[in-house]
Scaffold this motif. Sequence first.
Motif, PDB file in Angstrom:
ATOM      1  N   LEU A  35       5.422  -0.657  -4.995  1.00 24.03           N
ATOM      2  CA  LEU A  35       4.517   0.061  -5.681  1.00 24.03           C
ATOM      3  C   LEU A  35       4.821   1.448  -6.182  1.00 24.03           C
ATOM      4  CD1 LEU A  35       1.167  -0.802  -3.912  1.00 24.03           C
ATOM      5  CD2 LEU A  35       1.942  -1.486  -5.979  1.00 24.03           C
ATOM      6  N   HIS A  36       4.793   2.160  -7.159  1.00 28.59           N
ATOM      7  CA  HIS A  36       5.246   3.310  -7.379  1.00 28.59           C
ATOM      8  C   HIS A  36       4.038   4.311  -7.461  1.00 28.59           C
ATOM      9  CE1 HIS A  36       6.883   6.637  -9.882  1.00 28.59           C
ATOM     10  NE2 HIS A  36       8.087   6.187  -9.860  1.00 28.59           N
ATOM     11  N   PRO A  37       4.200   5.419  -6.809  1.00 28.42           N
ATOM     12  CA  PRO A  37       2.912   6.249  -6.600  1.00 28.42           C
ATOM     13  C   PRO A  37       2.394   6.636  -7.971  1.00 28.42           C
ATOM     14  CG  PRO A  37       4.712   7.114  -5.259  1.00 28.42           C
ATOM     15  CD  PRO A  37       5.358   6.038  -6.047  1.00 28.42           C
TER      16      PRO A  37
ATOM     17  N   ARG B 202       0.860  -1.218  -0.026  1.00 24.38           N
ATOM     18  CA  ARG B 202       0.118  -0.039   0.134  1.00 24.38           C
ATOM     19  C   ARG B 202       0.728   1.240   0.074  1.00 24.38           C
ATOM     20  NH1 ARG B 202      -4.260   1.727   4.915  1.00 24.38           N
ATOM     21  NH2 ARG B 202      -5.103   3.590   4.134  1.00 24.38           N
ATOM     22  N   THR B 203       0.408   2.288  -0.802  1.00 20.14           N
ATOM     23  CA  THR B 203       1.322   3.574  -0.828  1.00 20.14           C
ATOM     24  C   THR B 203       0.398   4.557  -1.200  1.00 20.14           C
ATOM     25  OG1 THR B 203       3.158   4.646  -1.660  1.00 20.14           O
ATOM     26  CG2 THR B 203       1.912   3.463  -3.364  1.00 20.14           C
ATOM     27  N   PRO B 204       0.298   5.792  -0.503  1.00 23.96           N
ATOM     28  CA  PRO B 204      -0.309   6.856  -0.891  1.00 23.96           C
ATOM     29  C   PRO B 204      -0.098   7.346  -2.490  1.00 23.96           C
ATOM     30  CG  PRO B 204       0.875   7.243   1.256  1.00 23.96           C
ATOM     31  CD  PRO B 204       1.386   6.078   0.583  1.00 23.96           C
ATOM     32  N   SER B 205      -1.283   7.874  -3.126  1.00 27.82           N
ATOM     33  CA  SER B 205      -0.883   8.240  -4.497  1.00 27.82           C
ATOM     34  C   SER B 205      -2.086   9.484  -4.696  1.00 27.82           C
ATOM     35  CB  SER B 205      -1.063   7.127  -5.229  1.00 27.82           C
ATOM     36  OG  SER B 205      -1.347   7.512  -6.875  1.00 27.82           O
ATOM     37  N   GLY B 206      -1.738   9.960  -5.910  1.00 25.49           N
ATOM     38  CA  GLY B 206      -2.801  10.723  -6.326  1.00 25.49           C
ATOM     39  C   GLY B 206      -3.575  10.583  -7.579  1.00 25.49           C
ATOM     40  N   GLN B 207      -3.814   8.972  -7.309  1.00 22.55           N
ATOM     41  CA  GLN B 207      -4.720   8.300  -8.492  1.00 22.55           C
ATOM     42  C   GLN B 207      -6.126   8.815  -7.973  1.00 22.55           C
ATOM     43  OE1 GLN B 207      -5.596   3.874  -8.038  1.00 22.55           O
ATOM     44  NE2 GLN B 207      -4.201   3.938  -9.808  1.00 22.55           N
TER      45      GLN B 207
ATOM     46  N   PHE C 124      -7.142   7.667  -4.161  1.00 20.49           N
ATOM     47  CA  PHE C 124      -6.943   6.403  -3.772  1.00 20.49           C
ATOM     48  C   PHE C 124      -5.562   6.167  -3.384  1.00 20.49           C
ATOM     49  CE2 PHE C 124     -10.544   6.346  -6.566  1.00 20.49           C
ATOM     50  CZ  PHE C 124     -11.686   5.626  -5.978  1.00 20.49           C
ATOM     51  N   ASP C 125      -5.392   5.430  -2.222  1.00 11.58           N
ATOM     52  CA  ASP C 125      -4.000   4.845  -2.045  1.00 11.58           C
ATOM     53  C   ASP C 125      -3.925   3.635  -2.999  1.00 11.58           C
ATOM     54  OD1 ASP C 125      -3.815   6.419   0.203  1.00 11.58           O
ATOM     55  OD2 ASP C 125      -4.302   4.814   1.376  1.00 11.58           O
ATOM     56  N   LEU C 126      -2.684   3.641  -3.606  1.00 11.52           N
ATOM     57  CA  LEU C 126      -2.472   2.268  -4.480  1.00 11.52           C
ATOM     58  C   LEU C 126      -2.197   1.068  -3.323  1.00 11.52           C
ATOM     59  CD1 LEU C 126       0.095   3.875  -6.851  1.00 11.52           C
ATOM     60  CD2 LEU C 126      -2.184   3.841  -7.066  1.00 11.52           C
TER      61      LEU C 126
END
Length: 512
Positions: free
Chosen positions: A491-493, A265-270, A476-478
């Motif tokens: 996982l890449h943001p 799990r990683t934070p993202s701008g998705q 969404f977090d990835l």
Amino acid sequence: MTELSRRLLLAGAAGLASRPAFAQGTPRRGGVLRVSVDQAASVIHPLRTRVNPEYLVTELLYSNLTRLRPDMTAEPDLATEWSANDALTEWRFTLRDGLVFHDGSPCTAADVAATFRAILDPRTASPARTNVGPIAATEALDARTVLFRLSAPYADLPVALAYTAARIIPARFAAGDLDALARQAVGTGPFKLVSYEPDRRIVVARNERYHDPERPYVDRVEVMVFPDSTAETSALISGDTDILTTAGQGEFPRLSSARGVTALRTPSGQFLNVNMDCTQAPFTDIRVRQALALTVDRAAMVGFVAQGFGTPGNDVPMNLAYHFHKELPLKRANIAEARRLLAAAGHPNGLDLTLVASENPGTRTQLAVAMREMARPAGFRINVQTMPHATYLDQVWKKGAFYVGFYNMQPTADAIFSLLYTSDSAWNETRWNNQRFDALVREARVTTEEAKRRGLYGEAQQLMHEEVPSIIPAFFDLLGARRDYVQGYVLHPRAAVFRLEQVWLGNGAPRR
């Protein structure tokens, strides 16, 4: 050379030494890596890709001039270093020595220049055309040096050249039968194409002449297509696959508790967005768009659609993951004000709408259903129409008047605005045409002074927040997962970056 140019040159060269951290000691070579994706990789043409599985496959087969680190800065790929003139209107990139395409032909600056001429040709229909910066011309100065002449200063060029649809191709295709790359792959990437069944399985094998002699580590990668998320999760848990690139929120608890599996799990701008065609009634009236935005309970939407794995959105395609994000008051649900705006727009008895959602990912449908229920008290009567993703791409995407979109984080503010919201953007789904917004983005693109640039992007976000070309209720977090024996995968943001050439198989990996 300016101080900025010098720092950029040094940053490019420093990236050569970057290496991932590994958990099981020294990486070892060999084995077959199976990776699952949730939809078909229908497009293999490296200049025309549209969705994550296509980005993954073309990243395996092709290279860019630069790559994105997880912090969204550029590092070397085919280019080892770069520098700009004082005005930031001319950039020189130096290629690695001895580059070759999969067919054995040399990859030179002439191929790079021809690739970008093809990208900039509207007939190519590449989304990279408006996402690689204000490139006016490209020229091969010698076999290893390519010059980019820009129509305006642009500090983000090294980052922009890592765009997913800006992979380098041979000049003979770029200037000749460009469509031939829809049927074959001739790149410089870490793997070569073995077989291509877009709806089922894509197989690639190690490129022994890849520019990094240490990589790739695995002999072969098999990209397996699982349209059903439950089946995809089961395949990873059983050991039939090794990496699950995108996990649904509903499947994440199951993955987290599975033996032999590491959940990621990683934070993202998705984000998902509800696109409204600003050139078609009723969305030509800003009050209708504003009213609909005021029906959304954004915290509840994060819980319902993202199942808590995310953060509220504010109708701007940037969050705290972006450097130039502007903190604006979070919109709160206000049904009374929404009803007032809808009546003022000429709909005192409410409004009937059809909201289209692809079935993939499933969060699109969840968002559409949530929107329907949240908007009902304000007088919006929304019929939710779902359809297979292939049908959606063919019939609705960039054509429909009211539908749910889905987008990865982009590396810069300019990239996300230029992809979706400027009037000349590659994927201007809303047909929003705000000249002030366009001017702000253009000016920010050529500005190097930090405070001024932040102010320009801040005003652009304020305009979007007020005019609501699309509703962005949640980020969404990835989420993903891997078998415990898989090493080097993170996982890449950006979500569209995978770096499978860095992956190796440790103790306990199956023999295939």
